[in-house]
Design an enzyme around this catalytic site. Structure first.
Site, PDB file in Angstrom:
ATOM      1  N   THR A 103       0.806  -1.222   0.000  1.00 54.95           N
ATOM      2  CA  THR A 103       0.000   0.000   0.000  1.00 54.95           C
ATOM      3  C   THR A 103       0.838   1.271   0.000  1.00 54.95           C
ATOM      4  O   THR A 103       0.387   2.305  -0.493  1.00 54.95           O
ATOM      5  CB  THR A 103      -0.947   0.019   1.216  1.00 54.95           C
ATOM      6  OG1 THR A 103      -0.184  -0.120   2.419  1.00 54.95           O
ATOM      7  CG2 THR A 103      -1.949  -1.119   1.131  1.00 54.95           C
ATOM      8  N   CYS A 104       2.049   1.211   0.558  1.00 53.26           N
ATOM      9  CA  CYS A 104       2.895   2.414   0.594  1.00 53.26           C
ATOM     10  C   CYS A 104       3.260   2.890  -0.809  1.00 53.26           C
ATOM     11  O   CYS A 104       3.594   4.059  -1.008  1.00 53.26           O
ATOM     12  CB  CYS A 104       4.170   2.150   1.388  1.00 53.26           C
ATOM     13  SG  CYS A 104       3.896   1.936   3.156  1.00 53.26           S
TER      14      CYS A 104
END
Length: 221
Positions: free
Chosen positions: A191-192
């Protein structure tokens, strides 16, 4: 409550349901009695002045007693969105800017996606992937987007505005998953970086099953 006082049938002054006072809490939680007007402790609430009491009580509790908190909240809010910007936005525009777009446009998502080799927009696995995402309800798309990026909302400017954890613009990316059994495994998300690893599924049913498994708990998967 104020509603009770206003809705109460006419009552004589001598009935007595309170005076023109309210309580105020300091940061330590200590309560003090505050007069709502001069000599408020000596003025009983009556049918003739109940509207005045409710107005003064509301102003004291929700305006005067929260001035410090409201000032801090306003200062923090305006540090993110300058006053001159907020001033030209209506409520709907401000909500969009803060919360993002609730409607997920698949074509916009696809147009702002990049791929890791051997994937490309015409790869059979990618074609099947987008077909399944397109068949989802908007609510399920939100769950899947949350799984992929950490947020269920699309930026106000669309998918081209997706940002990574370092706040730099970072397009959605689909890489092939090459570890483990790459034709049966689950999708992995980073997700980063707005990136997922998609197994090289050889069976459409397996892809669909594993994709929808993610939707059951996207934040914990």
């Amino acid at each position: 409550s104020l509603q009770f006082i206003l809705a109460k049938p006419p009552f004589p002054d001598e009935l007595g349901i309170g005076n023109f006072v309210c309580t105020k809490k300091d940061p330590a939680g200590k309560e003090t009695v505050v007069e709502l007007k001069e000599n408020g402790k000596e003025i009983p609430i009556s049918d003739s002045n109940k509207h005045e009491f409710c107005d003064l009580f509301f102003r004291a509790q929700f305006v005067k007693n929260t001035q410090d908190q409201t000032a801090s909240l306003t200062e923090g809010f305006l540090s993110l969105l300058p006053k001159e910007t907020v001033g030209v936005l209506d409520a709907d525009e401000l909500e969009l800017l803060i919360c993002g777009n609730a409607v997920i446009d698949i074509e916009d998502w696809k147009a702002n996606t990049c791929y890791g080799e051997p994937f490309n927009a015409n790869h059979p696995v990618i074609q099947a992937f987008w077909y399944l995402v397109k068949q989802m309800s908007n609510a399920d798309r939100e769950k899947f987007l949350q799984f992929c990026t950490g947020s269920k909302k699309v930026p106000a400017e669309g998918f081209k505005g997706l940002r990574a954890a370092n706040n730099k613009v970072s397009k959605f990316k689909v890489n092939p998953r090459v570890s483990g059994n790459d034709s049966l495994g689950y999708i992995m998300a980073h997700t980063c970086f707005n990136t997922i690893e998609l197994p090289m599924y050889s069976n459409f049913g397996t892809m669909k099953k594993n994709l929808y498994e993610v939707l059951k708990s996207p934040e914990n998967f």
